[in-house]
Design a protein around this motif. Structure first.
Motif, PDB file in Angstrom:
ATOM      1  N   TYR A 157       0.855  -1.188   0.000  1.00  0.00           N
ATOM      2  CA  TYR A 157       0.000   0.000   0.000  1.00  0.00           C
ATOM      3  C   TYR A 157       0.887   1.232   0.000  1.00  0.00           C
ATOM      4  O   TYR A 157       1.849   1.313   0.758  1.00  0.00           O
ATOM      5  CB  TYR A 157      -0.897  -0.017   1.232  1.00  0.00           C
ATOM      6  N   GLN A 159       1.299   5.668  -0.216  1.00  0.00           N
ATOM      7  CA  GLN A 159       0.769   7.017  -0.094  1.00  0.00           C
ATOM      8  C   GLN A 159       1.815   7.965  -0.659  1.00  0.00           C
ATOM      9  O   GLN A 159       2.957   7.986  -0.199  1.00  0.00           O
ATOM     10  CB  GLN A 159       0.468   7.366   1.359  1.00  0.00           C
ATOM     11  N   THR A 186      -2.226  14.512  -1.956  1.00  0.00           N
ATOM     12  CA  THR A 186      -1.829  13.231  -1.382  1.00  0.00           C
ATOM     13  C   THR A 186      -2.654  12.141  -2.035  1.00  0.00           C
ATOM     14  O   THR A 186      -3.889  12.138  -1.932  1.00  0.00           O
ATOM     15  CB  THR A 186      -2.022  13.200   0.137  1.00  0.00           C
ATOM     16  N   TYR A 188      -3.398   7.945  -2.831  1.00  0.00           N
ATOM     17  CA  TYR A 188      -3.294   6.631  -2.203  1.00  0.00           C
ATOM     18  C   TYR A 188      -3.456   5.563  -3.278  1.00  0.00           C
ATOM     19  O   TYR A 188      -4.246   5.713  -4.214  1.00  0.00           O
ATOM     20  CB  TYR A 188      -4.388   6.461  -1.139  1.00  0.00           C
TER      21      TYR A 188
END
Length: 467
Positions: A157, A159, A186, A188
């Motif tokens: 994962y 970011q 930002t 994701y």
């Protein structure tokens, strides 16, 4: 009777002595030797360098819908990238390793474009979305091709902090115009990738790795009343080094491998494959009509390398040498298309890419083990860029000239022998080419270009027998 017993005893003793002597002369088969093999169950920290490049598309539309104010397809930018990482591995079977990791990435990506001029009647200035920094947490699983070489896949994962749009469009003398200056975004998403890691010793390892970061669909609302949407992905390519702490899993053993006699002194030839990323800066002008400036609007490609060189081992642990190489590459026909409201058309252009290049130079390295070399390199390069075809608002079509650019190359890598004559290497090179200002095409009377090329290669090398 007594005399007979004595004689028989003496004969028996003599027979035993002869048998013992014969047995002493027989070869005794030694038990198979076991060599210690570092268990991969360890924590580690490390750092890497390579390049990042972004790809995607963006669109700017009014709130509530309506015709797009601006759209861009084929967005790309590339530049130097750095990483710091930490993690742990567990060797769950003689050939299998699983683990977890976290890493942090930084990039110098920044892509800007300026198109306009009094004679053209409109201007467009844009700083495009690009990777600033970000982190990934995930896991990996791998197969030990040898006790010291791990081939692995990874997923996680991510970011990422994205430098967002800064856009200004205006029709000179009055007409449609807008300005967009979006704050950093930002994003994701997910990460998948693969790599190879080689243990130099129990506490040090080297790795080469590719990761794809899908950042998905991101939307921001501009204070002026427009909706900006961006679909962005990142490609991250690194070589790095890790320090591994202790031996937490207990020592493992394996049958001792045959001793190698690596031929570091002599002539070698090799071939490899990898990737390139180009970060160009271009300035062009048609006086009184149009001016164009761009920085960082480059692409990435798949490339190959053919090399020949000579090395000499000196002072026991050191190797120096000279080399020549040829790189060839393809960018797959990548292009970019931009459309602005009121512009009366679109801007389309191929992305800058390397066609082929040559480098002559030298390298110096240190033998961390008899079969493993860590080295730095430097040299001089000539790089031929592909011609770039463009179409400006449907009014101007042309193709830039194909030229060779020269500049200095620096880099480094590591190389390991797998037999007495064959080795594998992973190598990163950065070439800064000088700006050429003697370029012209059928439209622009003034044209200059230069930039930086990042090259990453994995190669197989054959070392010729020394006469």
């Amino acid at each position: 009777m007594a005399r007979a017993v004595v004689v028989l005893g003496a004969a028996h003793a003599a027979a035993l002595a002869v048998t013992a002597a014969d047995a002493a002369d027989l070869a005794v088969k030694a038990p198979p030797q076991l060599a210690p093999a570092a268990n991969w169950t360890q924590f580690y920290v490390g750092a890497g360098l390579g390049f990042d490049f972004a790809s995607g598309q963006s669109n700017l539309a009014p709130v509530g819908g309506g015709p797009s104010l601006f759209s861009l397809d084929g967005l790309q930018g590339a530049d130097l990238g750095l990483s710091a990482f930490a993690g742990f591995d567990v060797q769950v079977a003689p050939r299998f390793v699983v683990g977890g990791f976290v890493d942090y990435d930084w990039s110098r990506q920044r892509t800007t474009v300026n198109v306009g001029g009094a004679g053209f009647g409109q201007t467009l200035t844009a700083a495009m979305p690009s990777l600033d920094q970000g982190w990934t947490i995930g896991g990996r699983a791998g197969f030990l091709a040898t006790p010291d070489i791990l081939l692995y896949g990874l997923a996680g994962y991510s970011q990422m902090r994205i430098n967002n749009w800064n856009l200004n469009y205006a029709v000179l003398g009055g007409g449609p115009s807008f300005t967009v200056q979006e704050p950093a975004l930002t994003a994701y998403g997910y990460t998948v990738g693969a790599g190879a890691e080689y243990r130099l010793a129990n506490n040090w390892s080297l790795r080469g790795e590719y990761r794809y970061v899908g950042l998905g669909h991101n939307t921001t609302v501009d204070p002026l009343g427009a909706v900006w949407t961006t679909d962005l992905s990142e490609h991250v390519i690194r070589i790095g080094a890790a320090y591994r702490f202790g031996q937490f899993g207990g020592a493992a053993t394996t049958a001792a491998a045959p001793a190698l006699n690596p031929a570091w002194t002599g002539v070698y030839v090799g071939a490899g494959i990898g990737g390139d990323a180009i970060t160009p800066h271009v300035a062009a002008s048609a006086p009184g009509i149009l001016d164009f400036n761009a920085a960082g609007l480059g692409g990435a490609d798949v490339g190959g390398t053919f090399t020949i060189g000579y090395d000499r081992q000196i002072a026991g642990k050191w190797v120096i040498g000279a080399f020549g190489l040829i790189d060839v590459a393809t960018n797959g026909g990548a292009s970019i298309t931009a459309t602005g409201a009121g512009a009366g058309g679109t801007i389309t252009s191929d992305l800058a890419s390397v066609k082929w290049a040559w480098t002559v130079g030298g390298r110096a390295g240190y033998l961390v083990s008899p079969e493993t070399l860590v080295y730095v390199l430097g040299g001089y390069s000539g790089s031929t860029a592909r011609s770039v075809s463009y179409d400006l608002f449907g009014a101007i079509q042309s193709t830039s000239p194909e030229r060779e650019y020269h500049g200095a190359t620096i880099g480094g890598g590591f190389e390991r022998f797998f037999s007495d004559r064959i080795s594998a290497r992973a190598e990163y090179r950065m070439t800064h080419v000088e700006t050429r200002d003697d370029l012209t095409d059928s439209f622009f009377t003034s044209l200059s270009a230069g930039g930086t090329i990042h090259t990453l290669r994995g190669s197989l090398v054959y070392h010729l027998p020394t006469p």
